[in-house]
Motif scaffolding. Structure first.
Motif, PDB file in Angstrom:
ATOM      1  N   ASP A  76     -14.914-104.897   7.081  1.00  0.00           N
ATOM      2  CA  ASP A  76     -16.058-103.765   6.238  1.00  0.00           C
ATOM      3  C   ASP A  76     -15.496-104.153   5.227  1.00  0.00           C
ATOM      4  N   VAL A  77     -14.436-105.185   4.706  1.00  0.00           N
ATOM      5  CA  VAL A  77     -14.154-106.175   3.419  1.00  0.00           C
ATOM      6  C   VAL A  77     -15.232-107.298   3.105  1.00  0.00           C
ATOM      7  N   PHE A  78     -15.401-107.270   4.157  1.00  0.00           N
ATOM      8  CA  PHE A  78     -16.229-108.815   4.452  1.00  0.00           C
ATOM      9  C   PHE A  78     -17.734-108.533   4.265  1.00  0.00           C
ATOM     10  N   ALA A  79     -17.499-107.538   4.511  1.00  0.00           N
ATOM     11  CA  ALA A  79     -19.308-106.935   4.469  1.00  0.00           C
ATOM     12  C   ALA A  79     -19.307-106.387   3.551  1.00  0.00           C
ATOM     13  N   ALA A  80     -18.256-106.202   2.116  1.00  0.00           N
ATOM     14  CA  ALA A  80     -18.725-105.861   0.580  1.00  0.00           C
ATOM     15  C   ALA A  80     -19.236-107.671   0.132  1.00  0.00           C
ATOM     16  N   PHE A  81     -18.225-108.775   0.448  1.00  0.00           N
ATOM     17  CA  PHE A  81     -18.961-109.495  -0.168  1.00  0.00           C
ATOM     18  C   PHE A  81     -19.899-110.108   0.466  1.00  0.00           C
ATOM     19  N   LYS A  82     -20.349-109.979   1.798  1.00  0.00           N
ATOM     20  CA  LYS A  82     -21.904-109.821   2.245  1.00  0.00           C
ATOM     21  C   LYS A  82     -23.045-109.511   1.264  1.00  0.00           C
ATOM     22  N   GLU A  83     -22.223-108.046   0.918  1.00  0.00           N
ATOM     23  CA  GLU A  83     -23.342-106.983   0.307  1.00  0.00           C
ATOM     24  C   GLU A  83     -24.301-107.972  -0.529  1.00  0.00           C
ATOM     25  N   THR A  84     -23.048-108.866  -2.072  1.00  0.00           N
ATOM     26  CA  THR A  84     -23.306-109.050  -2.479  1.00  0.00           C
ATOM     27  C   THR A  84     -24.610-110.394  -2.658  1.00  0.00           C
ATOM     28  N   GLY A  85     -24.433-110.951  -1.356  1.00  0.00           N
ATOM     29  CA  GLY A  85     -25.445-111.864  -1.557  1.00  0.00           C
ATOM     30  C   GLY A  85     -24.186-113.197  -1.379  1.00  0.00           C
ATOM     31  N   LYS A  95     -12.070-107.710  -6.591  1.00  0.00           N
ATOM     32  CA  LYS A  95     -11.536-105.854  -6.895  1.00  0.00           C
ATOM     33  C   LYS A  95     -10.635-105.829  -5.440  1.00  0.00           C
ATOM     34  N   VAL A  96     -11.036-106.484  -4.698  1.00  0.00           N
ATOM     35  CA  VAL A  96     -10.006-106.550  -3.477  1.00  0.00           C
ATOM     36  C   VAL A  96      -8.939-106.808  -3.233  1.00  0.00           C
ATOM     37  N   ARG A  97      -8.687-107.818  -5.069  1.00  0.00           N
ATOM     38  CA  ARG A  97      -7.208-108.259  -5.229  1.00  0.00           C
ATOM     39  C   ARG A  97      -6.244-106.776  -5.846  1.00  0.00           C
ATOM     40  N   LYS A  98      -7.150-106.603  -6.829  1.00  0.00           N
ATOM     41  CA  LYS A  98      -6.846-105.227  -7.534  1.00  0.00           C
ATOM     42  C   LYS A  98      -6.740-104.242  -6.333  1.00  0.00           C
ATOM     43  N   PHE A  99      -7.504-103.791  -5.917  1.00  0.00           N
ATOM     44  CA  PHE A  99      -7.280-102.556  -4.795  1.00  0.00           C
ATOM     45  C   PHE A  99      -6.722-103.180  -3.722  1.00  0.00           C
ATOM     46  N   ILE A 100      -6.697-103.821  -3.319  1.00  0.00           N
ATOM     47  CA  ILE A 100      -6.063-104.416  -1.784  1.00  0.00           C
ATOM     48  C   ILE A 100      -4.982-104.428  -2.363  1.00  0.00           C
ATOM     49  N   TYR A 101      -4.962-106.312  -1.886  1.00  0.00           N
ATOM     50  CA  TYR A 101      -3.990-107.221  -2.224  1.00  0.00           C
ATOM     51  C   TYR A 101      -3.241-106.689  -2.686  1.00  0.00           C
ATOM     52  N   SER A 102      -3.304-106.454  -4.184  1.00  0.00           N
ATOM     53  CA  SER A 102      -1.906-106.449  -5.339  1.00  0.00           C
ATOM     54  C   SER A 102      -1.348-104.459  -5.352  1.00  0.00           C
ATOM     55  N   SER A 103      -2.182-104.614  -4.177  1.00  0.00           N
ATOM     56  CA  SER A 103      -1.649-102.963  -5.279  1.00  0.00           C
ATOM     57  C   SER A 103      -0.296-101.491  -4.688  1.00  0.00           C
ATOM     58  N   GLY A 104       0.201-102.893  -3.883  1.00  0.00           N
ATOM     59  CA  GLY A 104       1.153-102.108  -2.426  1.00  0.00           C
ATOM     60  C   GLY A 104       1.090-100.512  -2.414  1.00  0.00           C
ATOM     61  N   ASN A 105       1.992-100.785  -2.644  1.00  0.00           N
ATOM     62  CA  ASN A 105       2.549 -98.545  -2.099  1.00  0.00           C
ATOM     63  C   ASN A 105       1.905 -97.850  -3.581  1.00  0.00           C
ATOM     64  N   THR A 106       1.247 -98.411  -4.763  1.00  0.00           N
ATOM     65  CA  THR A 106       0.719 -97.671  -5.804  1.00  0.00           C
ATOM     66  C   THR A 106       0.208 -96.255  -5.404  1.00  0.00           C
ATOM     67  N   ASP A 107      -0.956 -96.585  -4.843  1.00  0.00           N
ATOM     68  CA  ASP A 107      -1.221 -95.439  -3.835  1.00  0.00           C
ATOM     69  C   ASP A 107      -1.715 -95.324  -2.429  1.00  0.00           C
ATOM     70  N   LEU A 112      -6.846 -96.643  -1.398  1.00  0.00           N
ATOM     71  CA  LEU A 112      -6.819 -98.073  -1.909  1.00  0.00           C
ATOM     72  C   LEU A 112      -8.198 -98.573  -1.340  1.00  0.00           C
ATOM     73  N   PHE A 113      -8.449 -97.767  -0.353  1.00  0.00           N
ATOM     74  CA  PHE A 113      -9.959 -98.584  -0.020  1.00  0.00           C
ATOM     75  C   PHE A 113     -11.124 -97.922  -0.421  1.00  0.00           C
ATOM     76  N   ARG A 114     -10.750 -96.585  -0.478  1.00  0.00           N
ATOM     77  CA  ARG A 114     -11.763 -95.637  -1.750  1.00  0.00           C
ATOM     78  C   ARG A 114     -12.068 -95.964  -2.849  1.00  0.00           C
ATOM     79  N   LYS A 115     -11.135 -97.174  -3.275  1.00  0.00           N
ATOM     80  CA  LYS A 115     -11.130 -97.084  -4.552  1.00  0.00           C
ATOM     81  C   LYS A 115     -11.922 -98.327  -4.673  1.00  0.00           C
ATOM     82  N   GLU A 122     -15.796 -97.580   8.176  1.00  0.00           N
ATOM     83  CA  GLU A 122     -16.793 -97.709   8.315  1.00  0.00           C
ATOM     84  C   GLU A 122     -16.691 -98.652   9.820  1.00  0.00           C
ATOM     85  N   ILE A 123     -16.918 -98.237  10.302  1.00  0.00           N
ATOM     86  CA  ILE A 123     -16.463 -99.208  11.895  1.00  0.00           C
ATOM     87  C   ILE A 123     -17.654-100.138  12.402  1.00  0.00           C
TER      88      ILE A 123
END
Length: 133
Positions: A76-85, A95-107, A112-115, A122-123
């Protein structure tokens, strides 16, 4: 099928209430795979002997199926990149760095995925990656 059979076998193993001295893991595996209707021509990705880390402590309570869930998130994350072309899109990478890789247990991880994605995972993308749809 390989991963799914491992996940289902893992869950069945975790439902056994007592393992007596006479517990036969090979017999259990054979019977469970027969119950599941595992095709004879397909082997499991990992055998029960590889599951030791799943039983070593309560820190791994998610079990083997967590690997399938990780594939759902990855696709799903890779699809976000593909969707940009552009699979190297700098804004999506930020965005991936901010919300996935560097957020830890802040939420909570689902929040975090929804952000990042603006929705739940989505499967569909994992199924496409595996050629199942």
């Amino acid at each position: 099928i390989e991963y799914t059979s491992c996940a289902l076998l893992d869950m069945a193993l975790h439902q056994v209430e007592e393992y007596g001295d006479d517990f036969d893991i090979s017999k259990f595996e054979k019977e469970e795979l027969e119950r599941l209707g595992m095709p004879k021509g397909i082997i499991m990705r990992h055998r029960p002997a590889h599951f030791q880390h799943l039983f070593a402590s309560s820190h791994y309570a998610a079990g083997y199926y967590v690997y399938l869930w990780a594939e759902v998130l990855d696709a799903d994350v890779f699809a976000a990149f593909k969707e940009t072309g552009d699979v190297f899109d700098p804004e999506t990478a930020k965005k991936v760095r901010k919300f996935i890789y560097s957020s830890g247990n802040t939420d909570a991880p689902d929040e975090l995925f929804r952000k990042f994605r603006g929705r739940d995972p989505e499967i569909q993308f994992m199924l496409e990656k595996k050629g199942l749809v």
